[in-house]
Design a protein around this motif. Structure first.
Motif, PDB file in Angstrom:
ATOM      1  N   LEU A   1       0.830  -1.206   0.000  1.00 30.11           N
ATOM      2  CA  LEU A   1       0.000   0.000   0.000  1.00 30.11           C
ATOM      3  C   LEU A   1       0.864   1.256   0.000  1.00 30.11           C
ATOM      4  O   LEU A   1       0.580   2.219  -0.719  1.00 30.11           O
ATOM      5  CB  LEU A   1      -0.933   0.007   1.212  1.00 30.11           C
ATOM      6  N   LEU A   2       1.927   1.241   0.790  1.00 28.90           N
ATOM      7  CA  LEU A   2       2.836   2.380   0.832  1.00 28.90           C
ATOM      8  C   LEU A   2       3.500   2.597  -0.524  1.00 28.90           C
ATOM      9  O   LEU A   2       3.645   3.734  -0.986  1.00 28.90           O
ATOM     10  CB  LEU A   2       3.888   2.156   1.918  1.00 28.90           C
ATOM     11  N   THR A   3       3.869   1.511  -1.185  1.00 32.03           N
ATOM     12  CA  THR A   3       4.455   1.605  -2.523  1.00 32.03           C
ATOM     13  C   THR A   3       3.504   2.302  -3.483  1.00 32.03           C
ATOM     14  O   THR A   3       3.895   3.211  -4.228  1.00 32.03           O
ATOM     15  CB  THR A   3       4.815   0.210  -3.053  1.00 32.03           C
ATOM     16  N   LEU A   4       2.242   1.894  -3.481  1.00 29.39           N
ATOM     17  CA  LEU A   4       1.258   2.505  -4.374  1.00 29.39           C
ATOM     18  C   LEU A   4       1.082   3.987  -4.079  1.00 29.39           C
ATOM     19  O   LEU A   4       1.010   4.811  -5.006  1.00 29.39           O
ATOM     20  CB  LEU A   4      -0.080   1.773  -4.261  1.00 29.39           C
ATOM     21  N   ALA A   5       1.017   4.348  -2.794  1.00 32.76           N
ATOM     22  CA  ALA A   5       0.844   5.753  -2.426  1.00 32.76           C
ATOM     23  C   ALA A   5       2.051   6.587  -2.840  1.00 32.76           C
ATOM     24  O   ALA A   5       1.907   7.693  -3.372  1.00 32.76           O
ATOM     25  CB  ALA A   5       0.598   5.871  -0.922  1.00 32.76           C
ATOM     26  N   LEU A   6       3.263   6.057  -2.630  1.00 31.76           N
ATOM     27  CA  LEU A   6       4.466   6.799  -2.994  1.00 31.76           C
ATOM     28  C   LEU A   6       4.636   6.897  -4.511  1.00 31.76           C
ATOM     29  O   LEU A   6       5.103   7.926  -5.022  1.00 31.76           O
ATOM     30  CB  LEU A   6       5.695   6.166  -2.348  1.00 31.76           C
ATOM     31  N   GLU A   7       4.242   5.844  -5.239  1.00 31.58           N
ATOM     32  CA  GLU A   7       4.272   5.918  -6.696  1.00 31.58           C
ATOM     33  C   GLU A   7       3.322   6.996  -7.191  1.00 31.58           C
ATOM     34  O   GLU A   7       3.639   7.730  -8.135  1.00 31.58           O
ATOM     35  CB  GLU A   7       3.905   4.569  -7.309  1.00 31.58           C
ATOM     36  N   ARG A   8       2.161   7.105  -6.554  1.00 29.74           N
ATOM     37  CA  ARG A   8       1.201   8.137  -6.956  1.00 29.74           C
ATOM     38  C   ARG A   8       1.778   9.529  -6.729  1.00 29.74           C
ATOM     39  O   ARG A   8       1.680  10.404  -7.590  1.00 29.74           O
ATOM     40  CB  ARG A   8      -0.099   7.966  -6.168  1.00 29.74           C
TER      41      ARG A   8
END
Length: 86
Positions: A55-62
């Motif tokens: 989830l953190l990966t997705l948020a940081l990619e965004r």
């Protein structure tokens, strides 16, 4: 990786290309903030930690995409000869 002899970010010479926690902690190329998070998260349930990391990966990619002016609706350009991102 370009060669099986080159190992990066704690990767080991097994069939599994994923880095090990021990390898990441020992790698001088890995950032201190990542090492601090890894040390703290190693005390957690690994399934919960992996889910939270995803989830953190997705948020940081965004955040990174938005900083570059990219959205899911915009084409990714810049990397390849064909106009693709990578």
């Amino acid at each position: 990786m370009s060669s099986p002899d080159i190992l990066h970010a704690g990767m080991r010479r097994s069939g599994d290309p994923r880095p090990t926690p021990e390898g990441l902690l020992a790698d001088p190329a890995v950032s201190t903030p990542l090492k601090l998070v890894l040390k703290a998260w190693l005390r957690r349930d690994p399934v919960d930690a992996a889910r939270d990391a995803a989830l953190l990966t997705l948020a940081l990619e965004r955040i990174a995409d938005e900083a570059c002016g990219l959205t899911l609706d915009s084409p990714r350009r810049g990397g390849g000869d064909d106009g693709s991102w990578l």
